[in-house]
Motif scaffolding. Structure first.
Motif, short mmCIF file in Angstrom:
data_model
loop_
_atom_site.label_atom_id
_atom_site.label_comp_id
_atom_site.label_asym_id
_atom_site.label_seq_id
_atom_site.Cartn_x
_atom_site.Cartn_y
_atom_site.Cartn_z
N ILE A 354 -5.89 -7.38 5.91
CA ILE A 354 -6.23 -6.59 4.74
C ILE A 354 -5.06 -6.55 3.75
N SER A 355 -3.82 -6.59 4.24
CA SER A 355 -2.68 -6.58 3.34
C SER A 355 -2.62 -7.88 2.53
N GLU A 356 -2.90 -9.01 3.18
CA GLU A 356 -2.94 -10.28 2.46
C GLU A 356 -4.08 -10.29 1.45
N LEU A 357 -5.23 -9.75 1.86
CA LEU A 357 -6.36 -9.69 0.95
C LEU A 357 -6.03 -8.86 -0.29
N MET A 358 -5.33 -7.75 -0.10
CA MET A 358 -4.99 -6.91 -1.23
C MET A 358 -4.02 -7.61 -2.17
N GLU A 467 3.24 11.13 7.43
CA GLU A 467 2.61 10.78 6.16
C GLU A 467 2.61 9.27 5.99
N GLU A 468 1.47 8.73 5.56
CA GLU A 468 1.36 7.28 5.36
C GLU A 468 0.34 6.98 4.28
N MET A 469 0.40 5.75 3.78
CA MET A 469 -0.53 5.29 2.77
C MET A 469 -1.57 4.40 3.45
N ILE A 470 -2.86 4.64 3.16
CA ILE A 470 -3.91 3.86 3.78
C ILE A 470 -4.88 3.36 2.71
N GLN A 471 -5.62 2.31 3.08
CA GLN A 471 -6.68 1.83 2.20
C GLN A 471 -7.88 2.77 2.30
N PRO A 472 -8.46 3.16 1.16
CA PRO A 472 -9.60 4.09 1.21
C PRO A 472 -10.83 3.47 1.86
N ARG A 473 -10.96 2.14 1.80
CA ARG A 473 -12.12 1.46 2.39
C ARG A 473 -11.75 0.01 2.66
N ILE A 474 -12.37 -0.57 3.68
CA ILE A 474 -12.16 -1.98 4.02
C ILE A 474 -13.54 -2.64 4.05
N PRO A 475 -13.98 -3.25 2.97
CA PRO A 475 -15.33 -3.83 2.93
C PRO A 475 -15.45 -5.08 3.79
N HIS A 476 -16.63 -5.29 4.32
CA HIS A 476 -16.93 -6.48 5.13
C HIS A 476 -18.18 -7.15 4.59
N THR A 482 -13.84 -8.83 3.35
CA THR A 482 -14.05 -9.49 2.07
C THR A 482 -13.81 -8.49 0.94
N VAL A 483 -12.97 -8.89 -0.01
CA VAL A 483 -12.69 -8.09 -1.20
C VAL A 483 -13.36 -8.75 -2.39
N MET A 484 -14.07 -7.96 -3.19
CA MET A 484 -14.72 -8.48 -4.39
C MET A 484 -13.99 -7.97 -5.62
N VAL A 485 -13.52 -8.89 -6.44
CA VAL A 485 -12.88 -8.57 -7.72
C VAL A 485 -13.91 -8.81 -8.81
N THR A 486 -14.14 -7.80 -9.65
CA THR A 486 -15.14 -7.90 -10.72
C THR A 486 -14.48 -7.76 -12.08
N ALA A 487 -15.06 -8.42 -13.06
CA ALA A 487 -14.54 -8.37 -14.43
C ALA A 487 -15.70 -8.30 -15.40
N PHE A 488 -15.47 -7.62 -16.50
CA PHE A 488 -16.48 -7.46 -17.54
C PHE A 488 -15.95 -8.02 -18.85
N PRO A 489 -16.65 -9.02 -19.42
CA PRO A 489 -16.17 -9.65 -20.65
C PRO A 489 -16.45 -8.79 -21.87
N GLY A 490 -15.70 -9.08 -22.94
CA GLY A 490 -15.94 -8.43 -24.22
C GLY A 490 -16.79 -9.32 -25.10
#
Length: 520
Positions: A354-358, A467-476, A482-490
């Motif tokens: 997950i760290s590499e995915l991020m 105290e630690e930092m965690i990912q709020p969700r890990i999608p599969h 799997t991480v999905m990056v989304t973009a919206f064009p102008g």
């Protein structure tokens, strides 16, 4: 709102039924038109039996399917009726006319049904969102057409035999329908004059028809192409989120600022906020089903006479990031015609760590953000959030003879309180419980637990707070992270943006980590 979604289609459905009955009465006898009137609702009701077994619900698409099939399912009934009517004019008894009239057109009726069924059958297997969107249409058409065939071959002959059996048989039957004489006169003109010329010059007529039909293709360049035009609706949705871990109270205050900002527009009629939850699915928003305290969603009604929904959407897509820079993600959408779609540009990155995915996700977001014409970029994971992990002191637990369940119950009381009971207010049953007031971490020093030795021990002496930092969700997806990056064009199209950024995005590929453009 819900009733409005179906009112127009239900009205169209009723008009279509009335129109069919009126038109049938123009060329059919009252008994024939009556049998068609019976065939329509019976075919629709019998055909609807297949809907729950195929997972099809009553929706706009299924209602459109019913409207389309109305004009088709009366064909079989009219064919059977007309042939029975012809047998009656020839002097057959009602029983014989119903039997022979139906038997003579049996093959033709079944053949036409099979053709229609096989025409719509491939649509059942369309993949993806488009297939799921259009599925109700072929299911409704196929099921109701099959039902109408059985009704035409079974119910209509029985009805005509019963109806005609009550009347005296006469071979001198006037032309059927309200305008039967006129239709018969036109039929004679067609058969005696027009068809004679066609039969004498078959080659010329056939070639002329072929040339005329082919010439129609020349009009294609002037025909506008728009698969799913914008819906003429007054709803606009804003689905936004603040940083993960934002308390609900802060989200509500921020959402109120956004609602006030939107309400200042002169074309806005009303704004409804949904804080910490999603807009109800019945309203056709595109957001996910996940709920979180950092969600700030809005349903906005606009005045269509002053601005159309798409113009309002484009306007707020440009202005939101400038007016509210603290938004982690945002999306402005409208009710689209056609199948539901996702973000215009979506890149999926799959891998084990997950760290590499991020890291890959951050790089992909930066590439897209630096590409000309991109207005909004995010992923479906979110940023790291602060969390606290409590570890029990095993030596202290053993010394005071405590087990983990007792500690868990004490921590649960600290966070959720102690249920006291329930009481009713204005017809609503409310939960009543006693809770601690204050910072839960500070209360660890005050809340105690009693061990087997009857000694009260503070929770802070038994558990250690890390105290630690965690990912709020890990999608599969398909069992793989799997991480999905989304973009919206102008103003630029997504195709131009993808052409500019594709090479850089594909360079992110490494062993075990493969980015690819997801279908939307």
């Amino acid at each position: 709102m819900v009733s409005e979604l179906f009112t127009d289609l239900a009205t169209s459905f009723a008009i279509a039924v009335v129109a069919i009955l009126v038109v049938c009465s123009l060329g059919l006898r009252p008994s024939s038109a009556g049998s068609v009137a019976i065939a329509v609702p019976v075919s629709l009701s019998v055909g609807s039996i297949a809907l729950p077994f195929t997972g099809v619900e009553l929706s706009q698409i299924s209602l459109i399917g019913f409207i389309i099939v109305l004009a088709i399912l009366v064909d079989d009934g009219i064919v059977v009726n007309e042939n029975i009517e012809r047998k009656l004019r020839e002097g057959s008894s009602p029983k014989e006319a119903a039997w022979t009239g139906t038997r003579e057109v049996l093959v033709s009726v079944i053949t036409s049904t099979v053709i229609i069924v096989f025409t719509f059958f491939p649509i059942l297997f369309l993949p993806g969102g488009a297939g799921e969107f259009i599925l109700p249409l072929p299911v409704v058409v196929i099921s109701t057409i099959i039902a109408s065939t059985f009704v035409s071959l079974l119910v209509i002959p029985i009805f005509r035999k019963w109806k005609e059996g009550r009347n005296s048989v006469s071979t001198e039957r006037r032309p059927a329908g309200l305008i039967g004489p006129l239709l018969e006169k036109m039929s004679n003109i067609y058969s005696q004059r027009l068809m004679k010329g066609v039969i004498k010059h078959p080659f010329v007529v056939g070639l002329g028809g072929l040339l005329l039909g082919t010439a129609g293709f020349a009009l294609i360049p002037w025909i506008p192409l728009e698969l799913f035009p914008d819906s003429d609706r007054e709803e606009v949705f804003i689905e936004a989120s603040l940083e993960d871990g934002t308390p609900l109270e802060e989200t509500q205050a921020y959402a109120q600022e956004m609602a006030d900002w939107v309400s200042e527009e002169p074309f806005v009629q009303s704004v409804t906020s949904y804080t910490g939850t999603n807009i109800p699915e019945l309203l056709e928003a595109e957001g996910s089903s996940e709920e979180s305290e950092n969600l700030a969603n809005f349903l906005i009604y606009i005045d269509k006479d002053e601005i159309d929904a798409r113009s309002a959407m484009d306007r707020w897509n440009e202005e939101l990031p400038e007016a509210f820079g603290e938004l982690q993600t945002y999306e402005v959408s409208i009710i689209e015609s056609g199948p539901p779609v996702g973000a215009p540009i979506a890149i999926e990155i799959a891998g084990e760590s997950i760290s590499e995915l991020m890291e890959k996700s951050d790089e992909a977001q930066q590439i897209l953000a630096d590409t000309e014409g991109v207005e909004n970029v995010n992923d479906d994971v979110g940023s790291l959030v602060d969390s606290y992990r409590l570890e029990p002191d095993r030596d202290m637990m053993e010394e005071h003879q405590l087990d983990s369940s007792e500690i868990s119950e004490a921590l649960a009381v600290l966070e959720e309180g102690v249920p006291v009971g329930e009481f009713e207010r204005d017809g609503e049953l409310l939960d009543w419980r006693m809770t601690y007031q204050g910072n839960p971490l500070e209360l660890l020093d005050e809340v105690t637990i009693t061990g087997a030795d009857d000694e009260a021990i503070a929770l802070s002496d038994i558990v250690t707070v890390n105290e630690e930092m965690i990912q709020p969700r890990i999608p599969h997806m398909d069992g793989e992270r799997t991480v999905m990056v989304t973009a919206f064009p102008g103003e630029r199209s997504e195709e131009d943006i993808i052409d500019d950024a594709e090479d850089q995005l594909m360079n992110l590929e490494e062993d075990g980590y493969t980015p690819y453009f997801a279908p939307v």
